[in-house]
Design an enzyme around this catalytic site. Structure first.
Site, PDB file in Angstrom:
ATOM      1  N   GLY A  87      43.098  40.861  37.846  1.00  0.00           N
ATOM      2  CA  GLY A  87      44.467  40.642  37.406  1.00  0.00           C
ATOM      3  C   GLY A  87      44.887  41.771  36.477  1.00  0.00           C
ATOM      4  NE  ARG A  88      50.750  41.607  35.184  1.00  0.00           N
ATOM      5  CZ  ARG A  88      51.516  41.185  34.184  1.00  0.00           C
ATOM      6  NH1 ARG A  88      51.810  41.963  33.185  1.00  0.00           N
ATOM      7  NH2 ARG A  88      51.995  39.958  34.189  1.00  0.00           N
ATOM      8  CD  GLU A  91      47.847  47.808  33.149  1.00  0.00           C
ATOM      9  OE1 GLU A  91      48.868  47.920  32.433  1.00  0.00           O
ATOM     10  OE2 GLU A  91      47.890  47.545  34.362  1.00  0.00           O
ATOM     11  CB  CYS A 117      40.401  42.072  41.532  1.00  0.00           C
ATOM     12  SG  CYS A 117      42.119  42.457  41.886  1.00  0.00           S
ATOM     13  CG  HIS A 118      43.164  45.344  38.828  1.00  0.00           C
ATOM     14  ND1 HIS A 118      43.601  44.674  39.941  1.00  0.00           N
ATOM     15  CD2 HIS A 118      43.889  46.483  38.759  1.00  0.00           C
ATOM     16  CE1 HIS A 118      44.558  45.372  40.524  1.00  0.00           C
ATOM     17  NE2 HIS A 118      44.754  46.476  39.832  1.00  0.00           N
ATOM     18  CE1 TYR A 137      44.672  44.641  45.849  1.00  0.00           C
ATOM     19  CE2 TYR A 137      45.566  46.492  44.608  1.00  0.00           C
ATOM     20  CZ  TYR A 137      45.704  45.525  45.589  1.00  0.00           C
ATOM     21  OH  TYR A 137      46.866  45.437  46.308  1.00  0.00           O
TER      22      TYR A 137
END
Length: 186
Positions: A87-88, A91, A117-118, A137
């Site tokens: 997800g975000r 980040e 993923c992330h 991802y």
């Protein structure tokens, strides 16, 4: 059974947090979810990412997830393994030196780590993937390569294990990713 730490934050991918949290407990593991600057009982917001034929995923509001542990004082030596959802959240979590130190400590202690993923963004920021085969991802491929890993462009339903590192591209890989991680835990 294993004592697993999950590091998450606001706008973590809902499925990539909730499914492992519940599934790993279902098979008998203890799972603690923490977030920097929050304590047990507080919540984080999740987001649902769907693959609907656009150039990238779409994002929808998820759920409020109640944390069951405190980030402050979390030590790799207190856990058997680490899980990093996507997800975000990764980040901005990768900008937190304490998060990066904790991820690096799990790697230095040669403990199983699962990232999806992330979540790979935390692995690359912690410089723990050099020489490893890593999936993530596809948008994370450049940083995986820059961190010295071999980016593995695999099916969205597949996962890859390299030593004690299990990675996958996105939540459709849950069955393969969690099975490979669980194998390392047993």
């Amino acid at each position: 059974m294993a004592n697993i730490l999950i590091i998450a934050g606001d706008f973590v991918e809902d499925y990539e947090l909730m499914v492992p949290f519940q599934a790993l407990q279902m098979v008998g593991h203890s799972v603690t979810v923490v977030c920097p600057d929050k304590v047990a009982g507080q919540t984080i917001k999740t987001a649902i990412h769907d693959f609907e034929g656009d150039q990238t995923y779409t994002e929808k509001p998820g759920h409020l997830f109640a944390l069951n542990g405190n980030f402050a004082g979390a030590n790799a030596s207190d856990f058997d393994a680490l899980l990093l959802p996507g997800g975000r959240a990764p980040e901005y979590l990768r900008l937190n030196p304490a998060v990066i130190a904790l991820v690096a400590d799990f790697s230095a202690q040669d403990k199983p780590i699962a990232a999806i993923c992330h979540g790979a963004q935390l692995l690359t920021a912690a410089d723990v993937v050099r020489g490893k085969k890593v999936s993530a991802y596809p948008a994370c491929a450049p940083e995986v390569k820059q961190a010295g890993a071999e980016y593995c462009d695999i099916e969205v339903t597949a996962a890859i294990t390299d030593g004690k590192l299990v990675t996958a591209p996105a939540w459709p890989a849950h069955p393969a990713w969690l099975a490979q991680f669980n194998k390392l835990l047993n």
